[in-house]
Write a protein that holds these residues in place. Structure first.
Motif, short mmCIF file in Angstrom:
data_model
loop_
_atom_site.label_atom_id
_atom_site.label_comp_id
_atom_site.label_asym_id
_atom_site.label_seq_id
_atom_site.Cartn_x
_atom_site.Cartn_y
_atom_site.Cartn_z
N PHE A 1 -2.81 1.83 3.05
CA PHE A 1 -3.49 0.49 2.45
C PHE A 1 -4.67 0.74 1.79
O PHE A 1 -5.09 -0.03 0.57
N ALA A 2 -5.74 1.63 2.07
CA ALA A 2 -6.90 1.86 1.43
C ALA A 2 -6.73 2.15 0.07
O ALA A 2 -7.20 1.97 -0.94
N VAL A 3 -5.49 3.38 -0.19
CA VAL A 3 -5.28 3.83 -1.39
C VAL A 3 -4.85 2.86 -2.35
O VAL A 3 -5.15 2.61 -3.57
N ALA A 4 -3.96 2.01 -1.86
CA ALA A 4 -3.52 0.75 -2.62
C ALA A 4 -4.51 -0.23 -3.04
O ALA A 4 -4.68 -0.52 -4.17
N LEU A 5 -5.33 -0.54 -2.12
CA LEU A 5 -6.51 -1.43 -2.48
C LEU A 5 -7.33 -0.75 -3.49
O LEU A 5 -7.62 -1.39 -4.50
N PHE A 6 -7.50 0.57 -3.38
CA PHE A 6 -8.21 1.26 -4.50
C PHE A 6 -7.61 1.29 -5.80
O PHE A 6 -8.19 0.83 -6.86
N PHE B 1 7.76 -12.60 6.88
CA PHE B 1 7.27 -12.19 5.70
C PHE B 1 5.91 -12.45 5.48
O PHE B 1 5.11 -11.58 4.78
N MET B 2 5.34 -13.70 5.42
CA MET B 2 3.95 -13.94 5.27
C MET B 2 2.90 -13.32 6.09
O MET B 2 2.18 -12.88 5.72
N LEU B 3 3.38 -13.37 7.36
CA LEU B 3 2.38 -13.09 8.46
C LEU B 3 2.43 -11.63 8.88
O LEU B 3 1.30 -10.91 9.39
N GLY B 4 3.51 -11.20 8.69
CA GLY B 4 3.77 -9.62 9.11
C GLY B 4 4.12 -9.52 10.71
O GLY B 4 4.37 -10.68 11.24
N PHE B 5 4.33 -8.46 11.10
CA PHE B 5 4.66 -8.24 12.67
C PHE B 5 5.97 -9.07 12.96
O PHE B 5 5.92 -9.78 13.97
N PRO B 6 6.95 -8.45 12.44
CA PRO B 6 8.30 -9.42 12.41
C PRO B 6 8.81 -9.61 14.07
O PRO B 6 9.32 -10.42 14.44
N GLY C 1 5.03 -1.26 1.59
CA GLY C 1 4.24 -2.35 2.08
C GLY C 1 4.50 -2.40 3.49
O GLY C 1 3.59 -2.86 4.38
N ILE C 2 5.71 -2.46 4.16
CA ILE C 2 5.94 -2.36 5.55
C ILE C 2 5.26 -1.32 6.27
O ILE C 2 4.66 -1.47 7.40
N ALA C 3 5.20 -0.15 5.74
CA ALA C 3 4.52 1.18 6.23
C ALA C 3 2.97 0.85 6.60
O ALA C 3 2.38 1.27 7.33
N SER C 4 2.52 0.08 5.43
CA SER C 4 0.75 -0.10 5.66
C SER C 4 0.61 -1.29 6.83
O SER C 4 -0.35 -1.54 7.15
N HIS C 5 1.60 -1.94 7.26
CA HIS C 5 1.44 -3.12 8.38
C HIS C 5 0.70 -4.45 7.69
O HIS C 5 0.10 -5.02 8.45
N PRO D 1 0.33 -7.96 5.87
CA PRO D 1 1.03 -9.00 6.06
C PRO D 1 1.85 -9.08 4.52
O PRO D 1 1.14 -9.34 3.49
N GLY D 2 3.29 -9.17 4.76
CA GLY D 2 4.16 -9.13 3.37
C GLY D 2 3.84 -8.11 2.51
O GLY D 2 4.23 -8.27 1.30
N GLY D 3 3.09 -6.93 3.17
CA GLY D 3 2.92 -5.66 2.27
C GLY D 3 1.90 -6.20 1.06
O GLY D 3 1.97 -5.22 0.08
N ILE D 4 1.19 -7.11 1.18
CA ILE D 4 0.20 -7.45 0.20
C ILE D 4 -0.56 -6.50 -0.20
O ILE D 4 -1.21 -5.95 0.76
N GLY D 5 -0.83 -6.15 -1.53
CA GLY D 5 -1.79 -5.15 -1.99
C GLY D 5 -0.83 -3.82 -2.28
O GLY D 5 -1.05 -3.41 -3.30
N VAL D 6 -0.26 -3.44 -1.23
CA VAL D 6 0.61 -2.16 -1.24
C VAL D 6 1.78 -2.30 -2.44
O VAL D 6 1.91 -1.47 -3.18
N PHE D 7 2.12 -3.23 -2.00
CA PHE D 7 3.41 -3.69 -3.07
C PHE D 7 3.12 -3.84 -4.39
O PHE D 7 3.67 -3.39 -5.19
N GLU D 8 2.26 -4.89 -4.58
CA GLU D 8 1.49 -4.99 -6.12
C GLU D 8 1.02 -3.59 -6.70
O GLU D 8 1.38 -3.31 -7.97
#
Length: 351
Positions: free
Chosen positions: A49-54, A126-131, A278-282, A284-291
């Motif tokens: 998640f940190a790498v994706a945000l960077f 999908f929106m909140l995560g933790f399905p 995105g799922i591996a990052s945990h 919500p919705g893989g936001i940030g990592v997917f993009e």
């Protein structure tokens, strides 16, 4: 807790410790290994998640928000209509996940109930995560009113998740194995490595299907034995999973700016890989990592044009269904209370 099991409820029983002495040292080692595995998984998720945000942050510093706004306005009505149609197709396939899972656990519900439970649980998770938590809670809130016990709700949630992974794995594996060169231009991996990963993923999917083919296969999850579907249901899960993943990928594909030059199979494989990250990052919705993954992988005339597509995709596939799901849950609860009040009034008039 229920005093008796509902239909199909006996498919899972708590695992009771055997009547033999347990080695305290072995138990301590096993507990330590599980704790270390959880910590390692958490650390990997945080790093990812940190790498994706960077990466995403560096990209955003070069973005012209005026150009981004112009790119959003440049999206045609035909692109929007195609994206919305694919969103509908994806969520319709998702309702099939629950329908097959309900059939497997021996429950029969009307399709409108199944569709409501499936759509709302997936849209919210999908929106909140933790399905397992969010999706399972929504399913229980809806299905328990129709005689589905908590054990079967948990099984339905797990089996629906397996359907998703089967579809994701098959799309990713086929893309990497049959289009390794095209995907190498996107993910910068060696062609042979893409083909090897694709073959491994396909082997895992086919291996799972072969394992479940005889039927009566069980997995142990958190102290419970879960009977997995046989080959017929597993095949149905896989087909629905592929439809769902391809429709989800098609939502973003329809919104991409002209001139990207990526064929759909390669794009769907990269899309699946981005979803997995995105799922591996945990998040919500893989936001940030997917993009961040898609921004790095997909060529585009400009970063603003691609980011506009990603923003619209997030709105159409995540935000709009989430809002609709909340509205449907509110309407269902209001209707339930209205019927309850009407019954009370009718009883009073009869008395």
């Amino acid at each position: 807790m229920h005093d008796r099991a509902g239909p199909g409820e006996n498919r899972s029983e708590p695992l009771l410790p055997a009547a033999r002495e347990i080695d305290p040292a072995a138990l301590e080692r096993a507990t330590r290994r599980r704790r270390l595995a959880r910590l390692a998984g958490l650390a990997a998720s945080v790093i990812l998640f940190a790498v994706a945000l960077f990466v995403l942050g560096r990209t955003l510093t070069t973005i012209s928000f005026a150009d981004l706004s112009a790119a959003i306005r440049a999206t045609s009505a035909e692109q929007v209509a195609a994206a919305i149609a694919c969103v509908i197709g994806s969520y319709l396939a998702l309702t099939g996940y629950d329908a097959l899972a309900l059939r497997h656990v021996g429950q029969r519900l009307r399709y409108r109930i199944t569709a409501l439970g499936s759509f709302t649980s997936f849209a919210i998770s999908f929106m909140l995560g933790f399905p397992l938590v969010t999706g399972g809670t929504v399913r229980y809130w809806i299905y328990s009113r129709h005689g589905v016990g908590p054990g079967n709700v948990a099984r339905i949630t797990v089996i629906a998740g397996v359907s998703f992974w089967l579809g994701m794995g098959l799309v990713l594996g086929v893309g990497l194995l049959f289009q390794p060169g095209d995907i190498a231009e996107l993910n910068q991996f060696k062609v042979w490595l893409n083909a090897l990963i694709g073959a491994g993923v396909l082997a895992a999917v086919l291996g799972y299907m072969a394992w479940t083919a005889p039927g009566h296969r069980r997995l142990t999850l958190q102290g419970f034995r879960l009977e997995m579907p046989g080959l017929a249901v597993t095949s149905g899960q896989t087909v629905l999973g592929v439809i769902d993943v391809c429709m989800g990928a098609a939502v973003l594909y329809a919104l991409l700016p002209a001139g990207h030059g990526v064929d759909f199979l390669s794009f769907a494989a990269v899309y699946s890989f981005a979803c997995i990250l995105g799922i591996a990052s945990h998040a919500p919705g893989g936001i940030g990592v997917f993009e961040a993954t898609m921004l790095k992988a997909i060529p585009s005339p400009s970063q603003e044009a691609l980011l506009a597509s990603l923003l619209l995709y997030r709105i159409f596939y995540y935000v709009a269904p989430f809002v609709l799901a909340l509205a449907l849950l509110g309407a269902a609860e209001a209707l339930r209370r209205w019927r309850y009040l009407r019954e009370i009034v009718e009883r009073g008039e009869e008395g």
